[in-house]
Design a protein around this motif. Structure first.
Motif, mmCIF file in Angstrom:
data_model
loop_
_atom_site.group_PDB
_atom_site.id
_atom_site.type_symbol
_atom_site.label_atom_id
_atom_site.label_comp_id
_atom_site.label_asym_id
_atom_site.label_seq_id
_atom_site.Cartn_x
_atom_site.Cartn_y
_atom_site.Cartn_z
ATOM 1 N N LEU B 55 0.828 -1.203 0.000
ATOM 2 C CA LEU B 55 0.000 0.000 0.000
ATOM 3 C C LEU B 55 0.867 1.260 0.000
ATOM 4 C CD1 LEU B 55 -2.911 1.041 0.159
ATOM 5 C CD2 LEU B 55 -2.816 0.729 2.639
ATOM 6 N N MET B 56 1.931 1.253 0.798
ATOM 7 C CA MET B 56 2.822 2.414 0.820
ATOM 8 C C MET B 56 3.531 2.571 -0.532
ATOM 9 S SD MET B 56 2.076 3.528 3.730
ATOM 10 C CE MET B 56 3.159 4.920 3.981
ATOM 11 N N GLY B 57 3.807 1.441 -1.183
ATOM 12 C CA GLY B 57 4.427 1.475 -2.512
ATOM 13 C C GLY B 57 3.516 2.147 -3.530
ATOM 14 N N VAL B 58 2.221 1.887 -3.411
ATOM 15 C CA VAL B 58 1.234 2.517 -4.295
ATOM 16 C C VAL B 58 1.335 4.028 -4.174
ATOM 17 C CG1 VAL B 58 -1.245 2.943 -4.561
ATOM 18 C CG2 VAL B 58 -0.414 0.594 -4.262
ATOM 19 N N VAL B 59 1.396 4.468 -2.922
ATOM 20 C CA VAL B 59 1.465 5.900 -2.644
ATOM 21 C C VAL B 59 2.725 6.504 -3.273
ATOM 22 C CG1 VAL B 59 1.867 7.534 -0.741
ATOM 23 C CG2 VAL B 59 0.094 5.764 -0.519
ATOM 24 N N GLU B 60 3.846 5.810 -3.093
ATOM 25 C CA GLU B 60 5.126 6.359 -3.569
ATOM 26 C C GLU B 60 5.260 6.306 -5.088
ATOM 27 O OE1 GLU B 60 7.798 4.240 -1.059
ATOM 28 O OE2 GLU B 60 7.219 5.453 0.691
ATOM 29 N N ASP B 61 4.431 5.480 -5.733
ATOM 30 C CA ASP B 61 4.433 5.475 -7.205
ATOM 31 C C ASP B 61 4.068 6.848 -7.762
ATOM 32 O OD1 ASP B 61 5.204 2.904 -7.814
ATOM 33 O OD2 ASP B 61 3.168 2.092 -7.844
ATOM 34 N N VAL B 62 3.182 7.538 -7.071
ATOM 35 C CA VAL B 62 2.618 8.749 -7.679
ATOM 36 C C VAL B 62 2.775 10.033 -6.869
ATOM 37 C CG1 VAL B 62 0.962 7.593 -9.171
ATOM 38 C CG2 VAL B 62 0.328 8.092 -6.833
ATOM 39 N N TRP B 63 3.150 9.908 -5.583
ATOM 40 C CA TRP B 63 3.296 11.126 -4.774
ATOM 41 C C TRP B 63 4.667 11.181 -4.121
ATOM 42 C CZ3 TRP B 63 -1.696 8.783 -3.927
ATOM 43 C CH2 TRP B 63 -2.779 9.583 -4.318
ATOM 44 N N ASP B 64 5.133 12.393 -3.914
ATOM 45 C CA ASP B 64 6.250 12.637 -3.007
ATOM 46 C C ASP B 64 5.654 13.288 -1.765
ATOM 47 O OD1 ASP B 64 8.256 11.778 -4.762
ATOM 48 O OD2 ASP B 64 8.220 13.685 -5.822
ATOM 49 N N ASP B 65 6.318 13.090 -0.634
ATOM 50 C CA ASP B 65 5.935 13.793 0.589
ATOM 51 C C ASP B 65 4.474 13.549 0.956
ATOM 52 O OD1 ASP B 65 6.358 15.442 2.739
ATOM 53 O OD2 ASP B 65 5.911 17.284 1.650
ATOM 54 N N PHE B 66 4.071 12.300 0.877
ATOM 55 C CA PHE B 66 2.682 11.941 1.187
ATOM 56 C C PHE B 66 2.485 11.923 2.701
ATOM 57 C CE2 PHE B 66 -0.983 9.097 1.513
ATOM 58 C CZ PHE B 66 -1.773 9.575 0.489
ATOM 59 N N HIS B 67 1.355 12.464 3.149
ATOM 60 C CA HIS B 67 1.184 12.695 4.575
ATOM 61 C C HIS B 67 -0.282 12.520 4.986
ATOM 62 C CE1 HIS B 67 3.279 14.361 8.032
ATOM 63 N NE2 HIS B 67 2.148 14.952 8.369
ATOM 64 N N PHE B 68 -0.460 11.890 6.155
ATOM 65 C CA PHE B 68 -1.805 11.792 6.740
ATOM 66 C C PHE B 68 -1.861 12.722 7.956
ATOM 67 C CE2 PHE B 68 -0.670 7.556 5.168
ATOM 68 C CZ PHE B 68 -1.725 7.265 4.325
ATOM 69 N N GLU B 69 -2.885 13.523 8.008
ATOM 70 C CA GLU B 69 -3.052 14.377 9.188
ATOM 71 C C GLU B 69 -4.404 14.070 9.833
ATOM 72 O OE1 GLU B 69 -3.518 19.067 10.200
ATOM 73 O OE2 GLU B 69 -2.363 18.534 8.427
ATOM 74 N N PRO B 70 -4.384 13.327 10.959
ATOM 75 C CA PRO B 70 -5.668 13.056 11.610
ATOM 76 C C PRO B 70 -6.213 14.327 12.251
ATOM 77 C CG PRO B 70 -3.846 11.994 12.800
ATOM 78 C CD PRO B 70 -3.250 12.711 11.636
ATOM 79 N N GLU B 71 -7.353 14.793 11.739
ATOM 80 C CA GLU B 71 -7.919 16.053 12.248
ATOM 81 C C GLU B 71 -8.934 15.801 13.349
ATOM 82 O OE1 GLU B 71 -7.424 19.002 8.482
ATOM 83 O OE2 GLU B 71 -9.290 17.868 8.553
ATOM 84 N N GLU B 72 -9.489 14.600 13.354
ATOM 85 C CA GLU B 72 -10.457 14.258 14.397
ATOM 86 C C GLU B 72 -10.441 12.746 14.561
ATOM 87 O OE1 GLU B 72 -15.194 15.050 15.410
ATOM 88 O OE2 GLU B 72 -14.492 15.213 13.355
ATOM 89 N N LEU B 73 -10.328 12.292 15.791
ATOM 90 C CA LEU B 73 -10.377 10.856 16.072
ATOM 91 C C LEU B 73 -11.544 10.621 17.019
ATOM 92 C CD1 LEU B 73 -6.541 10.155 16.575
ATOM 93 C CD2 LEU B 73 -7.934 9.606 14.580
ATOM 94 N N ILE B 74 -12.520 9.873 16.539
ATOM 95 C CA ILE B 74 -13.755 9.685 17.308
ATOM 96 C C ILE B 74 -13.743 8.301 17.938
ATOM 97 C CG2 ILE B 74 -16.277 9.616 17.161
ATOM 98 C CD1 ILE B 74 -15.893 11.357 14.525
ATOM 99 N N ASP B 75 -13.804 8.295 19.244
ATOM 100 C CA ASP B 75 -13.797 7.058 20.013
ATOM 101 C C ASP B 75 -15.151 6.354 19.855
ATOM 102 O OD1 ASP B 75 -13.914 5.184 21.992
ATOM 103 O OD2 ASP B 75 -13.585 6.575 23.649
ATOM 104 N N ALA B 76 -15.125 5.150 19.333
ATOM 105 C CA ALA B 76 -16.370 4.389 19.155
ATOM 106 C C ALA B 76 -16.197 2.988 19.732
ATOM 107 C CB ALA B 76 -16.755 4.345 17.685
ATOM 108 N N GLY B 77 -15.666 2.916 20.956
ATOM 109 C CA GLY B 77 -15.483 1.626 21.609
ATOM 110 C C GLY B 77 -14.334 0.862 20.986
ATOM 111 N N ASP B 78 -14.630 -0.288 20.378
ATOM 112 C CA ASP B 78 -13.533 -1.033 19.736
ATOM 113 C C ASP B 78 -13.233 -0.505 18.331
ATOM 114 O OD1 ASP B 78 -15.758 -1.936 18.463
ATOM 115 O OD2 ASP B 78 -15.317 -4.068 18.690
ATOM 116 N N ARG B 79 -13.894 0.588 17.980
ATOM 117 C CA ARG B 79 -13.599 1.228 16.693
ATOM 118 C C ARG B 79 -13.211 2.694 16.911
ATOM 119 N NH1 ARG B 79 -18.154 -2.015 14.308
ATOM 120 N NH2 ARG B 79 -17.077 -3.621 13.113
#
Lengths: 124, 133
Positions: B55-79
């Motif tokens: 999956l990370m290889g897929v990202v690097e095929d087409v993007w440089d400097d790929f980044h995830f920024e979690p803006e909100e994390l909602i607690d839903a028990g085991d999810r």
């Protein structure tokens, strides 16, 4: 489901300066390298512009996109521009999402691409 | 436990941003499943650490400097439902692209066992996590 047959054709039907490469089927890790030879042949034929027609291409994955990008880079070194053509909305979204359209401009038809390349501004 | 799950998910994003696949075992179950079938690019289901590398290889095929920024994390028990900003620079063009998506993480015993990515709408992600708005 049967996977569509993959084929690449180079057509010198426009003129030697404008070479057309058509892709049919799915451009993915199984065949992305198949673009190399037609790109090189287009350069050898004296192309100034290569139109990559993805109109009959049903799917492009990340290796297919990487092959297009690598091709664009190699063509640019040879002084050749690469543009792509398709109306396939999935491929259009991919070009937008990955910003590849900034490197390889995408047009809905060959005529629109050629008009743009001939200096007649048209809206995409 | 569920706030701990939120921190596990935060750590997983951090490790992915730093391309620390070896560190992912802190956060992921070895049998983890990444369901990316909703993705625009390479829709597929990726399994285990090898799947993550693919999956990370897929990202690097087409993007440089790929980044995830979690803006909100909602607690839903085991999810955990994550609203994330995905950004990267197009390989070749250097042009920055951004998009927002929702991911649903499922955890068991403090490790991620499943990630469902690519939800466009908050409501569908919350529904998938069994959360009522």
């Amino acid at each position: 489901m049967v996977k569509p047959t993959f084929e690449v054709f180079r057509e010198a039907s426009v003129d030697s300066a404008e070479q057309l490469i058509r892709v049919r089927g799915e451009l993915d890790s199984a065949n992305a390298t198949a673009l190399r030879d037609p790109f090189q042949s287009a350069v050898d034929a004296g192309a100034r512009v290569v139109l990559l027609d993805l109109g009959e291409c049903s799917f492009v994955d990340s290796t297919g996109l990487a092959a297009i990008l690598n091709g664009a880079r190699e063509l640019k070194l040879a002084g050749v521009a690469l543009v792509a053509v398709t109306r396939n909305s999935d491929i259009v979204r991919l070009f937008e999402f990955t910003a590849i359209g900034e490197t390889v401009p995408l047009f809905p038809t060959r005529d629109r691409a050629l008009a743009e390349l001939d200096g007649e501004p048209v809206s995409r | 436990m569920s706030q701990e799950n939120v921190e596990v998910v935060r750590g997983a994003y951090e490790a992915m941003n730093n391309r620390e696949v070896s560190r992912m075992s802190e956060f992921l179950d070895p049998e983890v499943v990444f369901d990316m079938s909703r993705n625009i690019l390479n829709p597929d289901v990726y399994r285990g650490f090898a799947g993550l590398e693919r999956l990370m290889g897929v990202v690097e095929d087409v993007w440089d400097d790929f980044h995830f920024e979690p803006e909100e994390l909602i607690d839903a028990g085991d999810r955990v439902v994550a609203r994330i900003k995905i950004s990267g620079r197009g390989r070749g063009s250097g042009v920055k692209t951004e998009m927002h998506v929702f991911n649903v993480w499922t955890l068991r015993h403090g490790k991620v066992v499943r990630l469902e990515g690519g939800y466009r709408e908050r409501a569908e992600a919350l529904e998938a996590a069994g959360v009522e708005e």
